[in-house]
Design a protein around this motif. Sequence first.
Motif, PDB file in Angstrom:
ATOM      1  N   ALA A 105      -7.004  44.163 -13.703  1.00 14.82           N
ATOM      2  CA  ALA A 105      -7.110  45.423 -14.454  1.00 14.82           C
ATOM      3  C   ALA A 105      -8.310  45.405 -15.395  1.00 14.82           C
ATOM      4  O   ALA A 105      -8.663  44.374 -15.969  1.00 14.82           O
ATOM      5  N   VAL A 234      -2.479  51.388 -17.000  1.00  9.30           N
ATOM      6  CA  VAL A 234      -3.351  50.372 -16.418  1.00  9.30           C
ATOM      7  C   VAL A 234      -4.561  51.068 -15.813  1.00  9.30           C
ATOM      8  O   VAL A 234      -4.410  51.951 -14.954  1.00  9.30           O
ATOM      9  N   THR A 236      -7.931  50.634 -13.557  1.00 14.71           N
ATOM     10  CA  THR A 236      -8.560  49.738 -12.592  1.00 14.71           C
ATOM     11  C   THR A 236     -10.080  49.777 -12.741  1.00 14.71           C
ATOM     12  O   THR A 236     -10.638  50.665 -13.388  1.00 14.71           O
ATOM     13  N   THR A 245      -4.629  46.385  -7.646  1.00 20.51           N
ATOM     14  CA  THR A 245      -4.215  46.249  -9.047  1.00 20.51           C
ATOM     15  C   THR A 245      -2.759  46.670  -9.214  1.00 20.51           C
ATOM     16  O   THR A 245      -2.013  46.065  -9.998  1.00 20.51           O
TER      17      THR A 245
END
Length: 413
Positions: A105, A234, A236, A245
Amino acid sequence: MKSRIHHLREPIGVALETLRAHKMRSFLMLLGIVLSVSTLIMVVALISGVNLYVANRIANLGSNVFLVLRFPIITDADELVKATRRNKPLTWDDYVNLRDNSKLALRVGAQANHLGRAKANGQTVEDTTVFGVTANIGDMKTDGPASGRYITDTDNEHRSLVALIGTDVAEKLFPGIDPIGKELDVDGRPYEVVGVGKKIGTVLGQTRDNYVYIPIETWLKYYATSTTSIAINVQTRDADWMSRTQEEAQTLMRARRHLHPSDLDNFGILDTGSLVGLFQRITGALAASMVGIVAVFLVIGGVVIMNVMLATVTERTHEIGLRKAVGARRSDIIIQFLLEAAALTGLGGIAGIIFGWLISLIARLVFTSLPASVPLWAAVVGIVTSVGVGLFFGIWPANKAARLDPVEALRYE
């Protein structure tokens, strides 16, 4: 080539003449075709507009961002009951574990929200969404501060009482003055305004500017309960890294929660594609239901076309006899009447496209945030479908005309 153009020009000319000579009959004849094609155009325009609106305004989680949540998208009531029992709330420790152990990440942040009340200068704003955020959420979202600053790591470390507010809150509580540095009361606690967000606008008629961002650790201190579940954001590295990811995040969460390989996930992962896919399934079901309505209109229009063409064959019996007497073949008569039927329904299709486009344009003007537009393929499908209906329902009248005996036809008055 010239002869082919001439052969096409004649039936189109006859079709136009028929429309001019029998206006009311032509209107009733083409009504079904116009309604079916316009319905098709309107539905396609609205659905394409809704899908685009959802992708840009509702399902926009940020640039290459997905969420880890307590629940995934669930559309079945029984499955929701099972997931409620199975899925545990996401905690601050879940976020820390994912943040510290993710190797793929770009950023891992956290946020939570709660409906509250904001006050200042004797004014009150109800139903304000109070967001608790980590500092890097500002790097993931496209709507950063218009003035001032975002929440910082230092704010979170000290659980500071600072806030970034939306434009609705700023305009209602601080009219005509700069709110930066002013005090804002949120659910009975004083916060210093450190920033004002960019104006976002509305989604489905609901404002998205009635919010207050505060440090998430401050939020957890005052709002968290035993059932509170946060969202883990999150980001990427780019779109190509999204799937791997997500797999890493899933693996880390399953390991943290000691799930066996046969166990179902007791958390959810949500990305923009999932949200868009959900809305596309909904709009797809709507489109499928409209197919029946369009089909009914097409059949009605086709039957009317067939009966009008049968009446036309009777009216033009003498003309058909003359054409056969000078050498017209049976196939020539069939092609002539089929082309006339196709020309009539094609004109109805064009009228339907124009009518449907006007309705979608009005919808776009009334609902300014809905980008309804007519794609080229929908117009092509409308024309092809209407012409196809004319050809199909014109076969019987064309065959009837072609089978007429030329001698009997010449005697017809």
